[in-house]
Design an enzyme around this catalytic site. Structure first.
Site, PDB file in Angstrom:
ATOM      1  N   ARG A  52     -23.550 -24.987  62.091  1.00 50.71           N
ATOM      2  CA  ARG A  52     -22.490 -24.380  61.279  1.00 50.71           C
ATOM      3  C   ARG A  52     -21.260 -24.077  62.139  1.00 50.71           C
ATOM      4  O   ARG A  52     -20.123 -24.273  61.712  1.00 50.71           O
ATOM      5  CB  ARG A  52     -23.017 -23.116  60.582  1.00 50.71           C
ATOM      6  CG  ARG A  52     -22.032 -22.542  59.577  1.00 50.71           C
ATOM      7  CD  ARG A  52     -22.626 -21.441  58.731  1.00 50.71           C
ATOM      8  NE  ARG A  52     -22.945 -20.255  59.511  1.00 50.71           N
ATOM      9  CZ  ARG A  52     -23.562 -19.178  59.023  1.00 50.71           C
ATOM     10  NH1 ARG A  52     -23.922 -19.148  57.746  1.00 50.71           N
ATOM     11  NH2 ARG A  52     -23.818 -18.144  59.788  1.00 50.71           N
ATOM     12  N   LYS A 151     -16.598 -20.382  58.965  1.00 53.67           N
ATOM     13  CA  LYS A 151     -16.793 -19.016  59.471  1.00 53.67           C
ATOM     14  C   LYS A 151     -15.731 -18.788  60.536  1.00 53.67           C
ATOM     15  O   LYS A 151     -15.971 -18.922  61.734  1.00 53.67           O
ATOM     16  CB  LYS A 151     -18.214 -18.864  60.018  1.00 53.67           C
ATOM     17  CG  LYS A 151     -18.643 -17.422  60.119  1.00 53.67           C
ATOM     18  CD  LYS A 151     -20.145 -17.337  60.285  1.00 53.67           C
ATOM     19  CE  LYS A 151     -20.580 -15.963  60.739  1.00 53.67           C
ATOM     20  NZ  LYS A 151     -20.260 -14.877  59.831  1.00 53.67           N
TER      21      LYS A 151
HETATM   22  N1  PMP Z   1     -21.193 -14.400  53.784  1.00 51.49           N
HETATM   23  C1  PMP Z   1     -20.336 -13.996  54.725  1.00 51.49           C
HETATM   24  C2  PMP Z   1     -18.897 -13.864  54.395  1.00 51.49           C
HETATM   25  C3  PMP Z   1     -20.797 -13.692  56.015  1.00 51.49           C
HETATM   26  O1  PMP Z   1     -19.962 -13.290  56.963  1.00 51.49           O
HETATM   27  C4  PMP Z   1     -22.186 -13.804  56.287  1.00 51.49           C
HETATM   28  C5  PMP Z   1     -22.715 -13.445  57.638  1.00 51.49           C
HETATM   29  N2  PMP Z   1     -22.617 -14.512  58.532  1.00 51.49           N
HETATM   30  C6  PMP Z   1     -23.036 -14.245  55.266  1.00 51.49           C
HETATM   31  C7  PMP Z   1     -22.498 -14.531  54.021  1.00 51.49           C
HETATM   32  C8  PMP Z   1     -24.495 -14.444  55.504  1.00 51.49           C
HETATM   33  O2  PMP Z   1     -24.696 -15.574  56.301  1.00 51.49           O
HETATM   34  P1  PMP Z   1     -25.958 -15.718  57.246  1.00 51.49           P
HETATM   35  O3  PMP Z   1     -27.148 -15.555  56.406  1.00 51.49           O
HETATM   36  O4  PMP Z   1     -25.836 -17.082  57.814  1.00 51.49           O
HETATM   37  O5  PMP Z   1     -25.843 -14.652  58.272  1.00 51.49           O
END
Ligand code: PMP
Length: 291
Positions: A52, A151
């Site tokens: 990612r 991200k």
């Molecule tokens: N949405 C957003 C906006 C985030 O910042 C995160 C945290 N990374 C998530 C969802 C959850 O993603 P993950 O399960 O990969 O941590």
């Protein structure tokens, strides 16, 4: 002993881990990041997180000068250098040092920082009781602007949501997209269990494709629970039987009230509890060993 931080290939004590004020990550939020977790000496879904990170970097046209394997190694080494078996790991790759103009061409190389530490976004008792969420005024970034699947270091959209929810007395923000569909929390994906189906918004509506979200969908399917990635509105949540958010840091957090409407019984429901149990088992069983 001071914490050891990875900076561009070196593990240095925290006090020496510095970044230039001319770094475009600082000046413009120009960069990408990841939040990863290690449980009992194993890093959960390391490859997926690194993938990612590289996809985010690719979309902002930033080349990371490491192979994915080298990045995985650097993450493992950083956790080990801090003697941690359970850790929250932050990987930050910014465009690097440039000049005051925004042109990325003036940044000769990106800046890579890896920090291994601990995180507790919610006090433990809240996992038993659940939390309240509110719909916030700030809409989620539209896919056609900065796709939330990236991200990026531009987290102001999420920070606004977080501040707005906190000021409204809630622990979690419910972010809608410009059409009013539910997208996600400030830093977590959202699920609603309603009439025997587990619903979560699809990625095209404007969400981060959460790695915890993916794991939870897999666990639910394994339990024979139908999962639908389909648009949902606030109505689906208000009238849902159960609701929860997922994320690397928060794991699975039950949502028991949304915009002053009690969800289901107002207590974490059986599906949420079962998935939490399975998730806790999964993160201990699975993962890349710290070797
Ligand atoms: N949405 C957003 C906006 C985030 O910042 C995160 C945290 N990374 C998530 C969802 C959850 O993603 P993950 O399960 O990969 O941590």
């Amino acid at each position: 002993m001071s914490r050891m931080v990875f900076v561009n290939g070196d593990l240095v004590p925290e006090e020496q881990a510095t970044v230039s004020v001319f770094d475009h990550g600082y000046l413009y939020g120009d960069g990408v990041f990841e939040g990863i977790r290690a449980y009992d000496g194993k890093i959960f879904r390391l490859e997926e997180h690194v993938d990612r990170l590289y996809e985010s970097a690719h979309c902002i046209m930033m080349e990371i000068p490491y192979t994915r394997e080298q990045m995985q190694r650097a993450i493992i080494d950083t956790v080990k250098a801090n003697g941690l078996r359970d850790a929250y790991i932050r990987v930050v790759v910014s465009r690097g040092k440039g000049d005051l103009g925004m042109n990325p061409k003036n940044c000769p190389g990106c800046q890579i920082v890896i920090i291994a530490g601990k995180i507790a976004v919610f006090p433990p008792e809240l996992y038993e009781d659940g939390i309240e969420a509110v719909t916030v005024p700030t809409r989620r970034n539209v896919v056609g602007a900065l796709d939330p699947r990236i991200k990026s270091l531009n987290y102001l959209n999420n920070i606004m949501a977080h501040i707005e929810a906190t000021r409204a007395g809630a622990r979690e923000a419910l972010m809608l997209n410009s059409e009013g569909y539910v997208t996600e929390g400030a830093a977590d994906n959202i699920f609603v269990y309603r009439r025997g189906v587990l619903w979560t918004p699809p990625k095209y509506l404007g969400i981060l494709e959460g790695i915890t979200r993916e794991a939870v969908m897999g666990l639910a399917r394994g339990e024979g629970i139908p999962v639908e990635e389909s648009p949902i509105t606030r109505h689906d949540i208000y009238t849902g039987d159960e609701c929860f958010v997922t994320g690397t840091a928060a794991e699975i957090m039950p949502i028991v009230e949304v915009d002053s409407r009690v969800v289901g019984t107002g207590k974490p429901g059986p599906v949420t509890r079962r998935l939490t149990e399975l998730y806790r088992e999964l993160v201990i069983e699975e993962g890349t060993p710290l070797e």
